[in-house]
Every structure is written in structure tokens, then in C-alpha cells.
Motif scaffolding. Structure first.
Motif, PDB file in Angstrom:
ATOM      1  N   SER A   1      -0.418  -8.709  -7.027  1.00 39.40           N
ATOM      2  CA  SER A   1       0.011  -9.909  -6.332  1.00 39.40           C
ATOM      3  C   SER A   1       1.332  -9.629  -5.646  1.00 39.40           C
ATOM      4  O   SER A   1       1.943  -8.579  -5.837  1.00 39.40           O
ATOM      5  CB  SER A   1       0.146 -11.075  -7.312  1.00 39.40           C
ATOM      6  N   GLN A   2       1.760 -10.607  -4.855  1.00 45.76           N
ATOM      7  CA  GLN A   2       3.022 -10.445  -4.158  1.00 45.76           C
ATOM      8  C   GLN A   2       4.139 -10.266  -5.161  1.00 45.76           C
ATOM      9  O   GLN A   2       4.159 -10.875  -6.220  1.00 45.76           O
ATOM     10  CB  GLN A   2       3.300 -11.664  -3.284  1.00 45.76           C
ATOM     11  N   GLY A   3       5.021  -9.405  -4.813  1.00 43.53           N
ATOM     12  CA  GLY A   3       6.139  -9.090  -5.688  1.00 43.53           C
ATOM     13  C   GLY A   3       6.790  -7.827  -5.202  1.00 43.53           C
ATOM     14  O   GLY A   3       6.977  -7.638  -4.013  1.00 43.53           O
ATOM     15  N   SER A   4       7.060  -6.951  -6.086  1.00 45.79           N
ATOM     16  CA  SER A   4       7.767  -5.723  -5.765  1.00 45.79           C
ATOM     17  C   SER A   4       6.811  -4.645  -5.260  1.00 45.79           C
ATOM     18  O   SER A   4       6.014  -4.115  -6.025  1.00 45.79           O
ATOM     19  CB  SER A   4       8.485  -5.209  -7.009  1.00 45.79           C
TER      20      SER A   4
ATOM     21  N   ALA B   1      -1.756  -3.027   2.884  1.00 48.60           N
ATOM     22  CA  ALA B   1      -1.396  -3.073   1.467  1.00 48.60           C
ATOM     23  C   ALA B   1       0.030  -3.591   1.299  1.00 48.60           C
ATOM     24  O   ALA B   1       0.287  -4.468   0.465  1.00 48.60           O
ATOM     25  CB  ALA B   1      -1.546  -1.689   0.837  1.00 48.60           C
ATOM     26  N   LEU B   2       0.949  -3.090   2.101  1.00 50.07           N
ATOM     27  CA  LEU B   2       2.340  -3.533   1.995  1.00 50.07           C
ATOM     28  C   LEU B   2       2.491  -4.996   2.394  1.00 50.07           C
ATOM     29  O   LEU B   2       3.265  -5.739   1.778  1.00 50.07           O
ATOM     30  CB  LEU B   2       3.250  -2.649   2.859  1.00 50.07           C
ATOM     31  N   GLU B   3       1.756  -5.431   3.413  1.00 54.64           N
ATOM     32  CA  GLU B   3       1.817  -6.839   3.810  1.00 54.64           C
ATOM     33  C   GLU B   3       1.315  -7.743   2.687  1.00 54.64           C
ATOM     34  O   GLU B   3       1.905  -8.801   2.414  1.00 54.64           O
ATOM     35  CB  GLU B   3       1.002  -7.074   5.083  1.00 54.64           C
ATOM     36  N   ALA B   4       0.233  -7.332   2.050  1.00 57.42           N
ATOM     37  CA  ALA B   4      -0.311  -8.129   0.947  1.00 57.42           C
ATOM     38  C   ALA B   4       0.684  -8.178  -0.219  1.00 57.42           C
ATOM     39  O   ALA B   4       0.799  -9.202  -0.888  1.00 57.42           O
ATOM     40  CB  ALA B   4      -1.645  -7.556   0.486  1.00 57.42           C
ATOM     41  N   LEU B   5       1.406  -7.100  -0.439  1.00 60.08           N
ATOM     42  CA  LEU B   5       2.353  -7.037  -1.549  1.00 60.08           C
ATOM     43  C   LEU B   5       3.657  -7.768  -1.267  1.00 60.08           C
ATOM     44  O   LEU B   5       4.277  -8.309  -2.183  1.00 60.08           O
ATOM     45  CB  LEU B   5       2.657  -5.584  -1.898  1.00 60.08           C
TER      46      LEU B   5
ATOM     47  N   LEU C   1       0.322   2.562  -7.885  1.00 63.12           N
ATOM     48  CA  LEU C   1      -1.080   2.136  -7.905  1.00 63.12           C
ATOM     49  C   LEU C   1      -1.756   2.380  -6.557  1.00 63.12           C
ATOM     50  O   LEU C   1      -2.909   2.798  -6.498  1.00 63.12           O
ATOM     51  CB  LEU C   1      -1.173   0.649  -8.276  1.00 63.12           C
ATOM     52  N   ILE C   2      -1.020   2.147  -5.470  1.00 60.20           N
ATOM     53  CA  ILE C   2      -1.562   2.407  -4.131  1.00 60.20           C
ATOM     54  C   ILE C   2      -1.763   3.905  -3.949  1.00 60.20           C
ATOM     55  O   ILE C   2      -2.772   4.338  -3.391  1.00 60.20           O
ATOM     56  CB  ILE C   2      -0.645   1.823  -3.044  1.00 60.20           C
TER      57      ILE C   2
ATOM     58  N   GLY D   1      -6.523  -2.282   3.587  1.00 65.05           N
ATOM     59  CA  GLY D   1      -5.349  -2.253   2.724  1.00 65.05           C
ATOM     60  C   GLY D   1      -5.168  -3.551   1.961  1.00 65.05           C
ATOM     61  O   GLY D   1      -4.841  -3.554   0.773  1.00 65.05           O
ATOM     62  N   LYS D   2      -5.394  -4.662   2.634  1.00 66.72           N
ATOM     63  CA  LYS D   2      -5.298  -5.965   1.975  1.00 66.72           C
ATOM     64  C   LYS D   2      -6.381  -6.100   0.903  1.00 66.72           C
ATOM     65  O   LYS D   2      -6.117  -6.589  -0.199  1.00 66.72           O
ATOM     66  CB  LYS D   2      -5.400  -7.089   3.000  1.00 66.72           C
ATOM     67  N   GLN D   3      -7.600  -5.662   1.219  1.00 63.73           N
ATOM     68  CA  GLN D   3      -8.691  -5.706   0.241  1.00 63.73           C
ATOM     69  C   GLN D   3      -8.376  -4.827  -0.963  1.00 63.73           C
ATOM     70  O   GLN D   3      -8.691  -5.177  -2.095  1.00 63.73           O
ATOM     71  CB  GLN D   3     -10.002  -5.232   0.873  1.00 63.73           C
TER      72      GLN D   3
END
Length: 157
Positions: free
Chosen positions: A60-63, A125-129, A70-71, A50-52
């Protein structure tokens, strides 16, 4: 993210393999490691993926709300086909509503199977965001009467 826009890692077979092979890997890991250890390993592998994924999409980090479409595309039918995400609710906790997850596929109604790799991928994915560490748990299952596989994430201190 589709094979048409990405470089194929396997020129003849393409980048996808079957659900049957994935499920054999899961049950083999459970047999070799035990159910709990296999679940930890699969969630961890999913988190890394998910991070990849977020990185490969250039997000990038944000909303996270803005990134969910996109996910959805990257994990859905135009991407890796891991699952379909119908919606995500953001509040004190984050609830993600998935269906056709790879983890639930092929399982009979009433199966105790839990989301592992799928939950990990969404979590990563959520952690990266968000830039926050999350803890996920499955709160509903299509295998046990739910309309979706629902994952709830809480932020860790």
C-alpha cells in the motif's frame, strides 16, 4: 511471484515468453505507430503493469524505500525477469539503477534504444507506492557507456 507460488496462466508453457518475441513486438509497434507513439504506448503499458504488481504484492501507499526490495524481487530473477534493480536513491528526484533490462537486451553498443516498458513498469510501481504522479526519463544507458540503465523520476504538481 515465482511460478512456483503463483497460478500459471498457461499450464504447459508457463507464464513467460522470450525476449526475442517481446523485442519483435516493440519494433513492430514502432514500425506501425511510429517511434514516439510506440514509446508512449509501451510506457503506458508498463505503468499499468507496475501498478498491478504493487497491488498483487499487497503493498500500500507508504514508504517506497521499504518496498524497493519487494519490487526488486518481483521484477528480478525470482519474479518476472523484467530487469534487475541494484538500488534506488530517494531525494528531490528518485533515481533507479537497473541492469539487464528487457528494453536494452540484444541491442548493440551505441544503440539509441531507450527504456520504455521497463521505465513504465518501475514508474507505475513507484506511483502506486507514493500516491504521486511521476514523470520519468532515462538519464544513463548501458548502451551508451553507463554501468546501469538509470531512470530519474520527478514528482508532478
Amino acid at each position: 511471484m515465482s511460478t512456483a507460488t503463483a497460478t500459471l496462466q498457461r499450464p504447459e508453457l508457463g507464464d513467460f515468453s522470450s525476449i526475442v518475441c517481446f523485442k519483435a513486438m516493440v519494433t513492430g509497434a514502432e514500425e506501425a505507430l511510429g517511434e514516439k507513439a510506440a514509446a508512449i504506448a509501451l510506457i503506458s503499458a508498463g505503468r499499468q503493469r507496475g501498478k498491478q504488481l504493487v497491488e498483487s504484492l499487497g503493498l500500500s501507499q507508504g514508504s517506497p524505500e521499504a518496498a524497493i526490495p519487494l519490487i526488486q524481487k518481483a521484477l528480478g530473477k525470482d519474479g518476472t525477469r523484467l530487469c534487475l534493480i541494484d538500488k534506488a536513491d530517494f531525494g528531490d528526484t528518485i533515481r533507479v539503477y537497473c541492469r539487464e533490462t528487457i528494453c536494452s537486451s540484444g541491442e548493440s553498443q551505441g544503440s539509441p534504444r531507450q527504456l520504455t516498458y521497463t521505465m513504465g513498469a518501475v514508474q507505475g510501481a513507484l506511483e502506486a507506492l507514493t500516491g504521486k504522479r511521476l514523470r520519468g526519463k532515462q538519464v544513463e544507458s548501458v548502451l551508451r557507456g553507463g554501468t546501469h540503465d538509470v531512470i530519474e523520476f520527478e514528482t508532478l504538481g
